[in-house]
Design a protein around this motif. Structure first.
Motif, PDB file in Angstrom:
ATOM      1  N   ALA A 103       0.854  -1.190   0.000  1.00  0.00           N
ATOM      2  CA  ALA A 103       0.000   0.000   0.000  1.00  0.00           C
ATOM      3  C   ALA A 103       0.889   1.239   0.000  1.00  0.00           C
ATOM      4  N   ILE A 104       0.622   2.162  -0.915  1.00  0.00           N
ATOM      5  CA  ILE A 104       1.401   3.395  -1.012  1.00  0.00           C
ATOM      6  C   ILE A 104       0.443   4.583  -0.915  1.00  0.00           C
ATOM      7  N   PRO A 105       0.130   5.008   0.317  1.00  0.00           N
ATOM      8  CA  PRO A 105      -0.738   6.176   0.454  1.00  0.00           C
ATOM      9  C   PRO A 105       0.047   7.449   0.175  1.00  0.00           C
ATOM     10  N   GLY A 106      -0.573   8.370  -0.515  1.00  0.00           N
ATOM     11  CA  GLY A 106       0.085   9.646  -0.775  1.00  0.00           C
ATOM     12  C   GLY A 106      -0.384  10.249  -2.083  1.00  0.00           C
ATOM     13  N   ASP A 107      -0.034  11.489  -2.266  1.00  0.00           N
ATOM     14  CA  ASP A 107      -0.396  12.227  -3.469  1.00  0.00           C
ATOM     15  C   ASP A 107       0.759  12.123  -4.461  1.00  0.00           C
ATOM     16  N   LEU A 108       0.538  11.493  -5.602  1.00  0.00           N
ATOM     17  CA  LEU A 108       1.609  11.274  -6.578  1.00  0.00           C
ATOM     18  C   LEU A 108       2.067  12.554  -7.267  1.00  0.00           C
ATOM     19  N   ARG A 109       1.414  13.656  -6.969  1.00  0.00           N
ATOM     20  CA  ARG A 109       1.903  14.939  -7.477  1.00  0.00           C
ATOM     21  C   ARG A 109       3.077  15.430  -6.635  1.00  0.00           C
ATOM     22  N   GLU A 110       3.332  14.746  -5.509  1.00  0.00           N
ATOM     23  CA  GLU A 110       4.442  15.110  -4.629  1.00  0.00           C
ATOM     24  C   GLU A 110       5.603  14.146  -4.859  1.00  0.00           C
ATOM     25  N   LEU A 111       6.777  14.681  -5.101  1.00  0.00           N
ATOM     26  CA  LEU A 111       7.955  13.877  -5.423  1.00  0.00           C
ATOM     27  C   LEU A 111       8.273  12.859  -4.333  1.00  0.00           C
ATOM     28  N   ASP A 112       8.162  13.241  -3.068  1.00  0.00           N
ATOM     29  CA  ASP A 112       8.482  12.312  -1.975  1.00  0.00           C
ATOM     30  C   ASP A 112       7.621  11.054  -2.025  1.00  0.00           C
ATOM     31  N   THR A 113       6.360  11.214  -2.359  1.00  0.00           N
ATOM     32  CA  THR A 113       5.469  10.053  -2.461  1.00  0.00           C
ATOM     33  C   THR A 113       5.944   9.127  -3.571  1.00  0.00           C
ATOM     34  N   CYS A 114       6.304   9.699  -4.705  1.00  0.00           N
ATOM     35  CA  CYS A 114       6.766   8.888  -5.838  1.00  0.00           C
ATOM     36  C   CYS A 114       8.044   8.137  -5.500  1.00  0.00           C
ATOM     37  N   LEU A 115       8.982   8.808  -4.890  1.00  0.00           N
ATOM     38  CA  LEU A 115      10.259   8.173  -4.568  1.00  0.00           C
ATOM     39  C   LEU A 115      10.102   7.079  -3.523  1.00  0.00           C
ATOM     40  N   SER A 116       9.329   7.334  -2.485  1.00  0.00           N
ATOM     41  CA  SER A 116       9.158   6.323  -1.438  1.00  0.00           C
ATOM     42  C   SER A 116       8.354   5.140  -1.961  1.00  0.00           C
ATOM     43  N   GLY A 117       7.383   5.384  -2.802  1.00  0.00           N
ATOM     44  CA  GLY A 117       6.554   4.306  -3.337  1.00  0.00           C
ATOM     45  C   GLY A 117       7.322   3.368  -4.238  1.00  0.00           C
ATOM     46  N   SER A 118       8.109   3.904  -5.158  1.00  0.00           N
ATOM     47  CA  SER A 118       8.822   3.037  -6.096  1.00  0.00           C
ATOM     48  C   SER A 118       9.926   2.256  -5.398  1.00  0.00           C
ATOM     49  N   SER A 119      10.627   2.864  -4.450  1.00  0.00           N
ATOM     50  CA  SER A 119      11.685   2.134  -3.758  1.00  0.00           C
ATOM     51  C   SER A 119      11.099   1.079  -2.829  1.00  0.00           C
ATOM     52  N   CYS A 120       9.948   1.356  -2.249  1.00  0.00           N
ATOM     53  CA  CYS A 120       9.284   0.408  -1.358  1.00  0.00           C
ATOM     54  C   CYS A 120       8.923  -0.866  -2.114  1.00  0.00           C
ATOM     55  N   PHE A 121       8.387  -0.730  -3.300  1.00  0.00           N
ATOM     56  CA  PHE A 121       7.970  -1.903  -4.066  1.00  0.00           C
ATOM     57  C   PHE A 121       9.173  -2.655  -4.620  1.00  0.00           C
TER      58      PHE A 121
END
Length: 124
Positions: A103-121
């Motif tokens: 689960a990757i909660p967050g707004d994908l318009r924010e860079l931090d969400t994108c970076l944490s989500g892709s590295s997490c998976f």
């Protein structure tokens, strides 16, 4: 063969469900959308694959997440935090299919969400 005009075949008015404010929760709709929880059976076409699905908590994204999991893929879903209730339901469906779910909660318009989500998976 008789051709039927699709403009006259279907009703002109559809049931009024009331419009939800965006984002809305699937679980709060009067008639719950069919995202394949009871109807889709996979055949292993995505065995060993991984998928990241944006908007995977509801609607077409949720249906895609369920289908990919039932086809054998591990699935990560990205969604807005206020849609956690729907996301929990889809995460459970992915795990019920015997696949890993992230689960990757967050707004994908924010860079931090994108970076944490892709590295997490990628790590899992």
């Amino acid at each position: 063969m008789t051709l039927i005009d699709p403009r006259t075949k279907y009703p002109k008015e559809f049931p009024k469900e009331g419009r939800q404010n965006n984002p809305g929760l699937d679980t709060q709709m009067r008639s719950e959308p069919d995202i394949g929880l009871d109807s889709y059976v996979g055949s292993g076409k995505l065995e060993g694959r991984k998928a990241l699905i944006t908007g995977g908590d509801s609607g077409i994204g949720a249906a895609t997440a369920v289908a990919y999991a039932r086809e054998g893929a591990d699935v990560a879903i990205a969604y807005l935090p206020e849609e956690q209730e729907d996301a929990d339901r889809i995460i459970a469906a992915i795990e019920e299919a015997g696949r890993k779910a992230v689960a990757i909660p967050g707004d994908l318009r924010e860079l931090d969400t994108c970076l944490s989500g892709s590295s997490c998976f990628r790590v899992r």
